[in-house]
Design a protein around this motif. Structure first.
Motif, short mmCIF file in Angstrom:
data_model
loop_
_atom_site.label_atom_id
_atom_site.label_comp_id
_atom_site.label_asym_id
_atom_site.label_seq_id
_atom_site.Cartn_x
_atom_site.Cartn_y
_atom_site.Cartn_z
N PRO A 273 59.34 14.42 46.03
CA PRO A 273 60.12 14.96 45.14
C PRO A 273 59.49 14.37 43.61
O PRO A 273 58.63 13.44 43.34
CB PRO A 273 61.43 14.14 45.11
N ALA A 274 59.54 15.45 42.72
CA ALA A 274 59.20 15.24 41.54
C ALA A 274 60.46 14.25 40.85
O ALA A 274 61.82 14.92 40.55
CB ALA A 274 59.13 16.50 40.64
N VAL A 275 60.11 13.24 40.30
CA VAL A 275 61.30 12.47 39.60
C VAL A 275 61.50 12.34 38.38
O VAL A 275 60.24 12.08 37.61
CB VAL A 275 61.24 10.80 40.34
N GLU A 276 62.49 12.26 37.69
CA GLU A 276 62.62 12.52 36.36
C GLU A 276 63.83 11.44 36.02
O GLU A 276 64.62 11.23 36.86
CB GLU A 276 63.17 13.93 35.79
N SER A 277 63.51 10.81 34.91
CA SER A 277 64.85 9.97 34.54
C SER A 277 66.03 10.75 34.11
O SER A 277 65.96 12.02 33.65
CB SER A 277 64.44 8.90 33.46
N GLY A 278 67.42 10.24 34.64
CA GLY A 278 68.41 11.01 34.24
C GLY A 278 69.76 10.20 34.08
O GLY A 278 69.05 9.07 33.51
N GLN B 282 58.59 -8.20 42.54
CA GLN B 282 57.59 -7.01 42.80
C GLN B 282 58.16 -5.72 42.01
O GLN B 282 58.97 -5.22 41.91
CB GLN B 282 57.62 -6.56 44.21
N ILE B 283 56.95 -5.33 41.12
CA ILE B 283 57.38 -4.32 40.27
C ILE B 283 56.69 -2.94 40.72
O ILE B 283 55.21 -2.98 40.73
CB ILE B 283 57.26 -4.57 38.77
N PHE B 284 57.06 -1.84 40.76
CA PHE B 284 56.32 -0.49 41.20
C PHE B 284 56.42 0.41 40.12
O PHE B 284 57.53 1.06 39.77
CB PHE B 284 56.92 0.04 42.47
N LYS B 285 55.55 0.26 39.03
CA LYS B 285 55.62 1.05 37.77
C LYS B 285 55.81 2.58 38.15
O LYS B 285 56.34 3.21 37.50
CB LYS B 285 54.56 0.75 37.22
N THR B 286 54.76 3.07 39.15
CA THR B 286 54.67 4.55 39.27
C THR B 286 56.19 5.19 39.68
O THR B 286 56.77 6.05 39.30
CB THR B 286 53.88 4.90 40.24
N PHE B 287 56.90 4.35 40.58
CA PHE B 287 58.41 4.60 40.84
C PHE B 287 59.50 4.30 40.03
O PHE B 287 60.55 4.64 40.01
CB PHE B 287 58.51 4.28 42.18
N GLY B 288 59.22 3.47 38.96
CA GLY B 288 60.03 2.73 38.07
C GLY B 288 61.00 2.31 38.69
O GLY B 288 62.23 1.81 38.43
N SER C 220 64.80 1.99 31.57
CA SER C 220 63.64 1.50 32.03
C SER C 220 63.86 0.58 33.33
O SER C 220 64.23 -0.54 32.88
CB SER C 220 62.65 1.16 31.34
N GLY C 221 63.82 0.74 34.42
CA GLY C 221 63.95 -0.19 35.46
C GLY C 221 62.87 -1.35 35.42
O GLY C 221 63.07 -2.53 35.50
N VAL C 222 61.89 -0.58 35.02
CA VAL C 222 60.56 -1.80 34.91
C VAL C 222 60.73 -2.92 33.77
O VAL C 222 60.50 -4.05 34.10
CB VAL C 222 59.14 -0.98 34.68
N GLU C 223 61.31 -2.33 32.80
CA GLU C 223 61.38 -3.10 31.70
C GLU C 223 62.56 -4.28 31.91
O GLU C 223 62.25 -5.72 31.64
CB GLU C 223 61.76 -2.44 30.37
#
Ligand code: CTP
Length: 491
Positions: free
Chosen positions: A110-115, A76-82, A58-61
């Motif tokens: 794009p549909a973004v999924e963690s990878g 600045q944190i963008f939760k939707t985009f991580g 998690s980039g946000v964490e």
């Protein structure tokens, strides 16, 4: 002793920002890497203030934990985009979670999924931007190069990690980026990648003009911008993103007389001016100085090819071009217009006998931009004949001398009228009206033509004389200026 690659990386990673990011990522049990442009620039020995961290997790964490440190600011944190952006001193830090992207060809989003690390590197634009350095305890400082980015860096090659049709269709701006990197780094684009740019060029339509122009600006600011413009032409992106420049291409011949290819000429002038200025707007003026040549081209059997008024029509095209390219419609644009408008004037001066009055007029119109104008004119000499170049440069040196001499004498560079409109209205007791403008122009022209000196007294006398010729009557007691010896001009 030469520093090895690993010494170079170790030295760079000793900066506290890497230590802090590494510590906090370890605390949340996620692997983290420095990735992208920062790694590329580090290996090229280029200074970079933008650092991208990719975290497998998690980039946000991670960003939230970092924001607790005093040194990190502007979080600045963008939760939707991580993703998150932070400042660390003068560094711009960006944090992104590793992604796998699957694209729906029907959609631009794009549909973004963690990878995984591997997923993330595959979806980056170029092999040289898909290098990363580990900040993890088990292999801190280790470089990962899945796609041969190191070799491409050494060979000076821009290449996509995946099939270029996929990479460019995922984000068509990358076609502009490829060309921009080639221009900035003086790299070659791999032929397979280059062919894909040409094939996918129409996809650029889905990208916003602002983003395209940002890349254009970077090409213009590179040390040899012609590299980028040749590639734009070769891939046929030029005709889509900058049709006016594309229209300069080509040579016509009549009665055995040819004119030069104005596209090649323009980009040569841009290369010529680059060592002498990093002013983006002077570079834009350079790119646009001959933009109206296609519209003004005529063939005259006696004089050959002429482009009369191309500076004037060019000045009028600047706002249309700036508007379409989403460039600022402010004083920067006005400056570009002014340089385009005046770009022939020093040439005329250099060819003719230089009269004081012509020099005074040029100084008056160019004001503080006179230096920039001369810099463009000198770059505009692209003749292949050495003697010609030397002769032109000598003539421009004479013009420069004359400009200096006249400015010292007459101070017209930032000229203010020695008699104002208010003066004229008060003396003749008239409201704002046409005669006020007429008198002002007569005074201005007389000063620029050297008929009177640039001072209040002579201007005052001329005002009285011109007013009377127009049938106006001066108020009693206004025969002399209020301050007899006052000289108006720049100190
Ligand atoms: N990236 C990408 N596709 C894009 C933009 C960026 O794959 N259209 C990836 C690349 O790995 C790039 C990284 O994101 O290196 C960071 O992008 P950015 O900061 O825009 O560019 P830099 O490569 O850092 O170069 P510059 O700062 O000169 O723009």
């Amino acid at each position: 002793m030469m520093e090895t690659l690993s010494d170079q990386i170790t030295r760079c990673l000793s900066h506290p920002v890497f230590q802090k990011v590494a510590r906090e990522a370890a605390a949340i049990g996620s692997n983290v890497y420095v990735v992208g442009g920062f790694v590329r620039d580090l290996l090229l020995g280029r200074d970079s203030k933008d650092i991208d961290f990719m975290v497998v997790g998690s980039g946000v964490e991670l960003a939230e934990r970092l924001s607790k440190y005093r040194n990190f600011s502007n979080v600045q944190i963008f939760k939707t985009f991580g993703t998150a952006m932070l400042r660390y001193g003068e560094l711009n830090v960006e944090i992104v979670g590793a992604r796998r992207e699957s694209y729906d060809p029907q959609s631009r989003k794009p549909a973004v999924e963690s990878g995984t690390l591997e997923d993330d590197l595959r979806r980056r634009d170029f092999t040289i931007n898909a290098l990363c350095i580990s900040l993890n305890e088990q292999d801190f400082g280790q470089l990962t190069d899945r796609f041969g980015g190191l070799k491409d860096l050494a060979d000076g090659v821009i290449r996509t990690p995946l099939d270029p049709d996929i990479t460019f269709s995922d984000d068509p701006l990358r076609m502009m980026r490829a060309i921009r990197f080639a221009s900035q780094l003086q790299f070659k684009i791999d032929p397979v990648t280059l062919a894909a740019i040409q094939r996918n060029r129409e996809r650029i339509h889905i990208i916003s003009m602002e983003r395209i122009t940002e890349e254009l600006n970077k090409i213009i600011l590179s040390s040899q911008p012609s590299v980028g413009f040749r590639l734009l032409d070769q891939t046929r992106l030029l005709e889509i993103v900058f049709p006016e420049l594309h229209a300069l291409k080509g040579i016509e011949e009549r009665n055995g007389i040819r004119h030069k290819d104005n596209f090649l000429h323009t980009i040569k002038v841009l290369d010529n001016i680059s060592p002498n200025t990093d002013n983006l707007w002077l570079r834009w003026a350079t790119l646009l100085h001959d933009i109206a040549k296609p519209q003004t081209k005529r063939f005259d059997p006696e004089n050959g090819w002429t482009f009369h008024g191309h500076n004037f029509i060019g000045t009028k095209m600047v706002p249309q071009i700036f508007r379409r390219l989403k460039l600022p419609l402010n004083e920067k644009m006005k400056y570009v217009q002014k340089i385009v408008n005046l770009h022939m004037r020093p040439v005329v001066l250099a060819e003719d006998t230089v009269t004081d009055s012509a020099v005074r007029r040029l100084l008056f119109e160019a004001g503080d931009d006179i230096e920039d104008l001369m810099t463009l004119c000198e770059a505009d000499i692209t003749s292949g004949i050495r003697e010609k170049v030397v002769r032109y440069l000598q003539n421009f040196a004479l013009v420069r001398e004359k400009l200096k001499e006249i400015e010292e004498k007459d101070r017209v560079r930032n000229w203010q009228p020695p008699v104002s409109g208010e003066d004229i209205m008060a003396v003749f007791n008239i409201p704002p009206s046409r005669p006020v403008g007429t008198i002002k122009s007569v005074i201005k022209d007389s000063i620029l033509d050297g008929v009177i000196q640039n001072n209040r007294e002579e201007a005052w006398q001329l005002m009285l004389k011109t007013g009377q010729e127009l049938g106006l009557v001066p108020q009693p007691g206004t025969e002399v200026p209020f301050n007899r010896n006052e000289n108006i001009g720049k100190d």
